[in-house]
Design a protein around this motif. Structure first.
Motif, PDB file in Angstrom:
ATOM      1  N   LEU A 301      13.039  71.138 -35.450  1.00  0.00           N
ATOM      2  CA  LEU A 301      14.405  71.223 -34.921  1.00  0.00           C
ATOM      3  C   LEU A 301      15.444  70.720 -35.917  1.00  0.00           C
ATOM      4  CD1 LEU A 301      13.697  70.098 -31.260  1.00  0.00           C
ATOM      5  CD2 LEU A 301      14.376  72.381 -32.025  1.00  0.00           C
ATOM      6  N   ASN A 306      18.020  75.185 -32.598  1.00  0.00           N
ATOM      7  CA  ASN A 306      17.866  75.972 -31.368  1.00  0.00           C
ATOM      8  C   ASN A 306      16.572  76.782 -31.358  1.00  0.00           C
ATOM      9  OD1 ASN A 306      20.329  75.139 -30.211  1.00  0.00           O
ATOM     10  ND2 ASN A 306      21.447  76.646 -31.425  1.00  0.00           N
ATOM     11  N   LEU A 311      11.617  73.668 -28.957  1.00  0.00           N
ATOM     12  CA  LEU A 311      12.168  73.061 -27.742  1.00  0.00           C
ATOM     13  C   LEU A 311      11.150  73.082 -26.607  1.00  0.00           C
ATOM     14  CD1 LEU A 311      15.741  74.640 -27.869  1.00  0.00           C
ATOM     15  CD2 LEU A 311      15.182  72.225 -28.208  1.00  0.00           C
ATOM     16  N   SER A 315       9.249  69.798 -24.930  1.00  0.00           N
ATOM     17  CA  SER A 315       9.379  69.511 -23.501  1.00  0.00           C
ATOM     18  C   SER A 315       8.014  69.316 -22.850  1.00  0.00           C
ATOM     19  CB  SER A 315      10.137  70.649 -22.815  1.00  0.00           C
ATOM     20  OG  SER A 315      10.224  70.426 -21.431  1.00  0.00           O
ATOM     21  N   LYS A 329      15.883  67.272 -20.923  1.00  0.00           N
ATOM     22  CA  LYS A 329      16.935  67.587 -21.893  1.00  0.00           C
ATOM     23  C   LYS A 329      16.511  68.734 -22.807  1.00  0.00           C
ATOM     24  CE  LYS A 329      18.717  62.840 -22.013  1.00  0.00           C
ATOM     25  NZ  LYS A 329      18.917  61.636 -22.865  1.00  0.00           N
ATOM     26  N   TYR A 330      15.283  68.655 -23.330  1.00  0.00           N
ATOM     27  CA  TYR A 330      14.801  69.720 -24.215  1.00  0.00           C
ATOM     28  C   TYR A 330      14.681  71.040 -23.455  1.00  0.00           C
ATOM     29  CZ  TYR A 330      13.727  66.566 -28.097  1.00  0.00           C
ATOM     30  OH  TYR A 330      13.824  65.689 -29.143  1.00  0.00           O
ATOM     31  N   ALA A 332      16.366  71.992 -20.793  1.00  0.00           N
ATOM     32  CA  ALA A 332      17.701  72.520 -20.493  1.00  0.00           C
ATOM     33  C   ALA A 332      18.280  73.246 -21.702  1.00  0.00           C
ATOM     34  CB  ALA A 332      18.622  71.381 -20.063  1.00  0.00           C
ATOM     35  N   LYS A 333      18.041  72.699 -22.897  1.00  0.00           N
ATOM     36  CA  LYS A 333      18.526  73.365 -24.106  1.00  0.00           C
ATOM     37  C   LYS A 333      17.778  74.668 -24.345  1.00  0.00           C
ATOM     38  CE  LYS A 333      19.893  72.323 -28.835  1.00  0.00           C
ATOM     39  NZ  LYS A 333      19.937  71.303 -29.903  1.00  0.00           N
ATOM     40  N   ALA A 334      16.474  74.670 -24.035  1.00  0.00           N
ATOM     41  CA  ALA A 334      15.696  75.908 -24.176  1.00  0.00           C
ATOM     42  C   ALA A 334      16.199  76.975 -23.209  1.00  0.00           C
ATOM     43  CB  ALA A 334      14.219  75.617 -23.940  1.00  0.00           C
ATOM     44  N   THR A 336      19.242  77.422 -22.272  1.00  0.00           N
ATOM     45  CA  THR A 336      20.474  78.012 -22.812  1.00  0.00           C
ATOM     46  C   THR A 336      20.174  79.035 -23.897  1.00  0.00           C
ATOM     47  OG1 THR A 336      20.691  76.238 -24.464  1.00  0.00           O
ATOM     48  CG2 THR A 336      21.753  75.899 -22.330  1.00  0.00           C
ATOM     49  N   VAL A 337      19.025  78.881 -24.557  1.00  0.00           N
ATOM     50  CA  VAL A 337      18.647  79.842 -25.605  1.00  0.00           C
ATOM     51  C   VAL A 337      18.088  81.114 -24.986  1.00  0.00           C
ATOM     52  CG1 VAL A 337      17.156  80.225 -27.614  1.00  0.00           C
ATOM     53  CG2 VAL A 337      18.220  77.984 -27.265  1.00  0.00           C
ATOM     54  N   SER A 339      17.093  82.072 -20.993  1.00  0.00           N
ATOM     55  CA  SER A 339      16.889  81.688 -19.592  1.00  0.00           C
ATOM     56  C   SER A 339      15.903  82.596 -18.862  1.00  0.00           C
ATOM     57  CB  SER A 339      18.230  81.696 -18.846  1.00  0.00           C
ATOM     58  OG  SER A 339      18.806  82.997 -18.884  1.00  0.00           O
TER      59      SER A 339
END
Length: 448
Positions: A301, A306, A311, A315, A329-330, A332-334, A336-337, A339
């Protein structure tokens, strides 16, 4: 018909070289050449029959020493007899330019003689190469360093140097006798000042290093790619440990060990390093080594913040380590990349189940702990040595205080009770879920 002759063509018929007589050079002519100097290696340099003690009388005493350990005699108040050694100099042919400074690189030819010897015991011509060193850097014997430091470029000089500045009292058997003084005839060829040396080195690096760096980069990248391919084959065959070794070797081969010349090389380097981190993370994940998997994901990372695989695997590792908040947290970021990724959606469900399980577990632990604490306090109250009358009266007073609607605190003065009774009061108040506030060392307030 007139015939052609050598005389007619003004051609000298004589081929005798002795007939060509050179005229004497005009000293005022601009074409007059300077006096020819015989090459250094052909000169007769010394007279070996003359002792050093006689020769130094005709030479310049440039550095006096004590003759024992090479210490220079610099105090003007010292007597001349204190100087028992040093360096003496006689210029044979003057040079040009400035004398070399400390750090300057010099090149020279030399002959070295012992006293009463016509033949040198050492010379640079035997090696067919000049001597090269830097002034003041302890590269050569101290006497040689001092002597050359007094010369100009193209200068030829004769030096007599005492043993304390050469080989010392012991000499260097079997070639150098003990306490041997030596005569050196030196010709200084080239002097490069430190700034010029640095510039030359930088210029050399500029001309040669780029090519070497390119070759080294290409070689390391090629070997690392081969190791990665080997690791992929081992992973496909289920040999996870061997695959990890291949990935680690490839990473060690290039990580912080290649010089990136341009943007293209930088991109190639980072992409290969990213793949190695991701492959290592997958191996660690399958081996249930979640801590190392997390470390590999974080390294990936750093290169690509991203990256979906990094990610996701981070997680999963954090969830397996029961660090659910970090895992969320990880994840949630994944999301966004990507869904819609099914693996990500499945991990979301697993993380929810882990949270539910943790909440239920904490509730059970809280109930068990509370029940355990109650039992412990009951046991402790029964073990405290106070009278039954005191127990009954205190219990009655605290119950009345609890049932009343007053907000005034119930005051206890410590002086009225023994230490054991006072401790029993505090413990019983806590058991009845009352608050204890210490006003000072002697007074406490019990509140609801």
């Amino acid at each position: 018909m007139q015939s052609l002759s050598l005389k007619t063509l003004n051609i000298d018929e004589s081929n005798d070289v002795n007939d060509n007589v050179e005229e004497e050079d005009d000293p005022n002519s601009k074409h007059n050449r300077s006096i020819h100097i015989e090459p250094f290696h052909r000169q007769r340099r010394i007279d070996g029959t003359l002792p050093f003690s006689e020769q130094i009388k005709m030479m310049q005493y440039i550095v006096p020493t004590n003759g024992i350990d090479g210490r220079h005699i610099t105090d003007k108040n010292m007597l001349e007899t204190d100087a028992q050694g040093g360096v003496w100099k006689e210029i044979i042919h003057t040079g040009i330019g400035q004398k070399p400074t400390i750090g300057a690189c010099v090149r020279l030819h030399y002959y070295a003689y012992f006293e009463h010897r016509d033949e040198p015991f050492d010379t640079s011509f035997k090696r067919r190469r000049y001597l090269e060193f830097r002034i003041g850097k302890c590269d050569v014997l101290p006497g040689i360093d001092i002597a050359v430091g007094t010369m100009q470029r193209r200068e030829r000089s004769k030096f007599i140097i005492s043993s304390d500045l050469l080989y010392g009292e012991l000499g260097c058997a079997p070639h150098i006798p003990e306490s041997a003084w030596c005569l050196y005839v030196i010709e200084l060829l080239i002097t490069n000042e430190p700034s010029a040396i640095i510039y030359d080195e930088q210029l050399l690096m500029k001309n040669t290093t780029n090519r070497q760096q390119l070759d080294d980069f290409a070689k390391r990248i090629r070997l690392a790619q081969t190791l990665r391919n080997t690791g992929n084959e081992e992973y496909a065959n289920g040999q996870l440990d061997r695959a990890l070794r291949s990935y680690n070797k490839a990473r060690q081969l290039i990580h912080n060990k290649v010089t990136l010349i341009d943007g293209k090389h930088e991109e190639q380097y980072h992409q290969l390093l990213l793949k190695l981190h991701l492959n290592s993370a997958q191996c660690y994940l399958r081996l249930d080594n979640f801590e190392k998997c997390l470390r590999a994901c974080r390294d990936a990372l750093v290169i690509e913040p991203n990256n979906l695989k990094a990610l996701f695997r981070a997680s999963v590792s954090l969830r397996s380590l029961n660090q659910l908040n970090e895992a969320e947290k990880y994840l949630a970021k994944a999301m966004t990349v990507d869904s819609q990724n099914q693996d990500i959606l499945n991990e979301v469900e697993k993380l929810k189940e882990a949270f539910d399980l943790l909440i239920n577990k904490k509730s059970d632990e809280t109930f068990i702990l509370k029940e355990s604490n109650e039992l412990d306090i009951d046991d402790m109250l029964s073990c405290i040595a106070v009278s039954d009358e005191f127990r009954i009266k205190l219990d009655s007073v605290l119950n009345e205080f609890i049932e009343t609607t007053t907000i005034e605190p119930f005051t206890i003065q410590r002086d009225n009770f023994s230490d054991t009774e006072y401790y029993y009061i505090e413990l019983l108040a806590k058991y009845k879920q009352l608050n204890i506030n210490r006003i000072d060392e002697n007074i406490i307030h019990i509140t609801k």
